[in-house]
Design a protein around this motif. Structure first.
Motif, PDB file in Angstrom:
ATOM      1  N   VAL A 137      17.797  -1.289  70.733  1.00  0.00           N
ATOM      2  CA  VAL A 137      16.634  -1.673  69.932  1.00  0.00           C
ATOM      3  C   VAL A 137      16.992  -2.851  69.024  1.00  0.00           C
ATOM      4  O   VAL A 137      16.211  -3.800  68.867  1.00  0.00           O
ATOM      5  N   HIS A 167      18.189   4.960  77.774  1.00  0.00           N
ATOM      6  CA  HIS A 167      18.091   6.291  78.344  1.00  0.00           C
ATOM      7  C   HIS A 167      18.624   6.321  79.774  1.00  0.00           C
ATOM      8  O   HIS A 167      19.279   7.298  80.170  1.00  0.00           O
ATOM      9  N   PRO A 171      23.266   5.563  73.369  1.00  0.00           N
ATOM     10  CA  PRO A 171      22.396   5.551  72.183  1.00  0.00           C
ATOM     11  C   PRO A 171      21.406   4.385  72.240  1.00  0.00           C
ATOM     12  O   PRO A 171      21.755   3.272  72.644  1.00  0.00           O
ATOM     13  N   ALA A 172      20.188   4.665  71.843  1.00  0.00           N
ATOM     14  CA  ALA A 172      19.140   3.641  71.966  1.00  0.00           C
ATOM     15  C   ALA A 172      19.181   2.621  70.838  1.00  0.00           C
ATOM     16  O   ALA A 172      18.722   1.482  71.012  1.00  0.00           O
ATOM     17  N   GLU A 173      19.732   2.978  69.675  1.00  0.00           N
ATOM     18  CA  GLU A 173      19.641   2.108  68.504  1.00  0.00           C
ATOM     19  C   GLU A 173      20.232   0.716  68.725  1.00  0.00           C
ATOM     20  O   GLU A 173      19.595  -0.280  68.360  1.00  0.00           O
ATOM     21  N   LEU A 189      12.599   7.581  67.995  1.00  0.00           N
ATOM     22  CA  LEU A 189      13.890   7.235  67.415  1.00  0.00           C
ATOM     23  C   LEU A 189      13.880   7.463  65.907  1.00  0.00           C
ATOM     24  O   LEU A 189      12.816   7.503  65.283  1.00  0.00           O
ATOM     25  N   ARG A 190      15.059   7.602  65.347  1.00  0.00           N
ATOM     26  CA  ARG A 190      15.192   7.744  63.898  1.00  0.00           C
ATOM     27  C   ARG A 190      14.622   6.516  63.207  1.00  0.00           C
ATOM     28  O   ARG A 190      14.857   5.394  63.616  1.00  0.00           O
ATOM     29  N   LYS A 191      13.852   6.732  62.131  1.00  0.00           N
ATOM     30  CA  LYS A 191      13.270   5.618  61.385  1.00  0.00           C
ATOM     31  C   LYS A 191      14.386   4.871  60.645  1.00  0.00           C
ATOM     32  O   LYS A 191      15.104   5.445  59.836  1.00  0.00           O
ATOM     33  N   ALA A 239       9.834   1.674  67.578  1.00  0.00           N
ATOM     34  CA  ALA A 239      10.952   2.566  67.919  1.00  0.00           C
ATOM     35  C   ALA A 239      10.743   3.952  67.313  1.00  0.00           C
ATOM     36  O   ALA A 239      11.008   4.974  67.957  1.00  0.00           O
ATOM     37  N   THR A 275      10.780  -3.610  72.985  1.00  0.00           N
ATOM     38  CA  THR A 275      11.329  -2.391  72.384  1.00  0.00           C
ATOM     39  C   THR A 275      11.265  -1.182  73.317  1.00  0.00           C
ATOM     40  O   THR A 275      12.298  -0.506  73.520  1.00  0.00           O
ATOM     41  N   ILE A 305      14.563   0.860  75.030  1.00  0.00           N
ATOM     42  CA  ILE A 305      14.798   2.303  74.935  1.00  0.00           C
ATOM     43  C   ILE A 305      14.928   2.910  76.327  1.00  0.00           C
ATOM     44  O   ILE A 305      15.785   3.780  76.566  1.00  0.00           O
TER      45      ILE A 305
END
Length: 609
Positions: free
Chosen positions: A550, A540, A545-547, A186-188, A181, A532, A536
């Motif tokens: 995931v 999209h 939001p993708a989180e 994406l944000r770690k 991700a 994963t 995502i």
């Protein structure tokens, strides 16, 4: 892009290879390492012979090998080694001792405590050593309390899987999902970012494992839980100075107070004589006997004979004659390096400085050992009677090649245990506070364990798992190919078409269910890496939001409860508990439903989608 993906020959080829890979990963008869290497090779050779120029540029064949240097794989390997350091130093042993003592007070509450501790430890440590630590304890307490051991083992194994879902380092699946991700922009995710939904869902799962699972599991007769003394097959060798040398067989049996029962007398490699009372015993004869460990050792002393193993005489130069000797029983479990091999093949005596005196095979009495015990092909469930020094038996316990069932000693609480605990705590805290990436802190932890003597380089080699490494690299390569060729977008498009008109909550719930079903058929790591980028793409497409999507993949890919081959500890528990395939479905499918409903409610609620 989706239309191009449908007609693009590279996309079609990668999608086809994905299907083939999933089929290969589900085949129990084909080693997972072989399947992974085949997929990796086909990808590399295919894209080298037929280059692909996509929107993101040209895909080079060498790109598929970058998984060997991926941060997630480095973290997985380092954590496997660091976890082995905890086991190697005996740092987990006090946990086992405390749990064993608690059972005498309240078995029900103690079982709950066992599930909780198993889950908590698995959030930070590889669950395989935890399962190996707890299996003999649960069998022992079930004998002491006259409870059903098979009702405890599977719930404990599942508790470690549930606990591993709580943090980014809990399982290799978590590390892979988070790593992939992050690669996709994406944000770690930090170590405890999804702890809240995991803890709430885990509470439902652990209550099910505590209150319901033991009641729906059928009672299985365990080799481990056989409270009666096991009968082993062994060879007593008559030496020149043996008391029984030159005696009639009836006279030799009289020396044992007529307890010994001789099945056959082996005079040479090809010659046997009938065990008649008047048969004379000569030096070099080998008596095939079947009895308990205590009786076998008594016969050895009464006859002045020698118990043989692998063709080597036991004398003052052999470990059996050293001080601090102990007997132990060890079972060959599914996946053990000894399975379908002989003791001589693996050089057991040389490698572990232990002698195998005898063998117990459930529901079968071995009639002859024409080539000796060392050349007997070992099976799952065989129990070996081994003897050697206390330290060597402890070493055998820690190697996890067999499961040591009975011994007069516990795992050692060595002076290195505090160091390994502090180092592991430092690894976790550095990553938890964002001071170092987990891959870096874990590598540093391994180095410190080597410096402190908690580990040797030989231990490092033993801790690394070729199967895990290759499946991760192959899965990363396959996921990268799907992403670069548009295959993940195409699969996301198919998924959205199948759920057209449904709410985002239903789509998210469906994704969890698909991943949960897939992970029980193929490798959980493969399911996670492939799922994963698809998750995502779905997020999209929905402009959400993708989180949470995931996390739907992460949690779903960890629900490896319904089949024994879904996760390596399931196979270990299956062998120890003598479970059938249907037992996993009986307990695992309801657990999947419980966790699925929990996350289907929690993720949309907490992330407000």
């Amino acid at each position: 892009m989706l239309d191009n993906g449908v007609t693009n020959p590279h996309t079609l080829a990668v999608l086809s290879l994905t299907v083939v890979a999933l089929i290969l990963f589900s085949r129990e008869k084909i080693p997972l390492e072989t399947s992974s290497l085949l997929v990796l090779t086909l990808l590399a050779v295919g894209f080298e012979l037929f280059p692909y120029q996509g929107v993101a540029g040209k895909i080079s064949a060498i790109d598929f090998f970058r998984g060997f240097g991926h941060e997630a794989l480095i973290a997985v390997c380092a954590l496997m080694v660091a976890g082995h350091g905890l086991v190697r130093s005996g740092a987990l042993e006090p946990v086992g001792r405390v749990l064993a003592r608690l059972w005498s007070a309240s078995p029900s509450l103690s079982f709950l405590a066992t599930l909780l501790i198993a889950g908590i430890l698995s959030a930070f440590i590889n669950n395989t050593p935890i399962v190996i630590l707890l299996l003999p304890i649960l069998v022992s307490v079930s004998l002491q309390t006259n409870s059903n051991a098979s009702s405890l083992l599977m719930p404990m194994g599942f508790a470690t899987l549930i606990g591993g879902m709580s943090t980014t380092i809990g399982t290799s699946t978590n590390l892979l999902v988070v790593g992939v991700a992050a690669d996709l922009g994406l944000r770690k995710m930090e170590m405890f970012d999804f702890l809240v939904p995991a803890l709430i869902a885990n509470a439902f799962g652990l209550l099910y494992l505590w209150l319901i699972a033991p009641r729906i599991l059928p009672k299985r007769e365990l080799v481990l839980a056989d409270s009666s003394p096991r009968v082993f097959t062994a060879q007593l060798v008559i030496k020149e100075d043996s008391t029984a040398a030159g005696m009639k067989l009836s006279e030799a049996i009289a020396l044992t107070h007529n307890v010994m029962n001789v099945d056959r007398v082996r005079r040479s490699e090809t010659t046997y004589i009938m065990p008649l009372p008047d048969a004379v015993i000569y030096p070099g004869d080998r008596l095939l006997v079947h009895d308990t460990p205590a009786h076998l050792k008594e016969f050895e002393q009464q006859l002045g004979a020698t118990l043989y193993s692998a063709g080597d005489e036991v004398d003052e130069d052999h470990p059996l004659q050293a001080h601090d000797q102990q007997l132990a029983e060890a079972i060959i479990f599914r996946g053990s390096p000894l399975q379908n091999r002989t003791l001589n093949e693996v050089r057991f005596a040389d490698s572990y400085q232990l002698v195998v005196l005898a063998i117990h095979r459930a529901n079968e009495r071995i009639k002859a050992l024409p080539q000796g015990l060392g050349n007997l092909n070992l099976r799952i469930g065989d129990v070996l009677l081994v003897q050697g020094k206390r330290s060597h038996i402890n070493e055998l316990k820690q190697q996890s090649i067999v499961m040591v069932l009975d011994s007069t000693t516990d795992l050692p609480h060595t002076r290195k245990a505090p160091y390994s605990l502090l180092i592991m705590l430092g690894v976790i805290l550095l990553a938890a506070f964002g001071l170092l990436p987990i891959a870096v802190s874990a590598i540093g932890g391994v180095l410190l364990m080597l410096f402190c003597g908690c580990l040797s380089w030989r231990d490092v080699g033993r801790a690394l798992n070729a199967q895990v490494i290759l499946i991760i690299v192959a899965s990363l390569a396959l996921g990268n190919a799907l992403l670069m060729t548009g295959g993940s977008d195409f699969l996301a498009h198919l998924f959205l078409n199948a759920t057209q008109g449904a709410s985002s909550t239903v789509i998210l719930s469906s994704l969890i269910l698909v991943m949960a079903l897939l992970t029980n058929v193929v490798s959980n790591n493969a399911a996670a890496v492939i799922g994963t980028p698809i998750a995502i793409s779905i997020a999209h497409s929905l402009q959400l939001p993708a989180e949470p999507f995931v996390l739907a993949v992460l949690f779903g890919a960890n629900m490896s409860y319904a089949t024994p081959m879904a996760y390596q500890t399931n196979l270990l528990v299956m062998s120890a508990g003598n479970y059938k395939f249907s037992d996993f479905a009986r307990v695992g499918l309801p657990l999947i439903v419980v966790m699925w409903f929990a996350y289907s409610w929690l993720l949309p609620t907490l992330y407000q989608i």
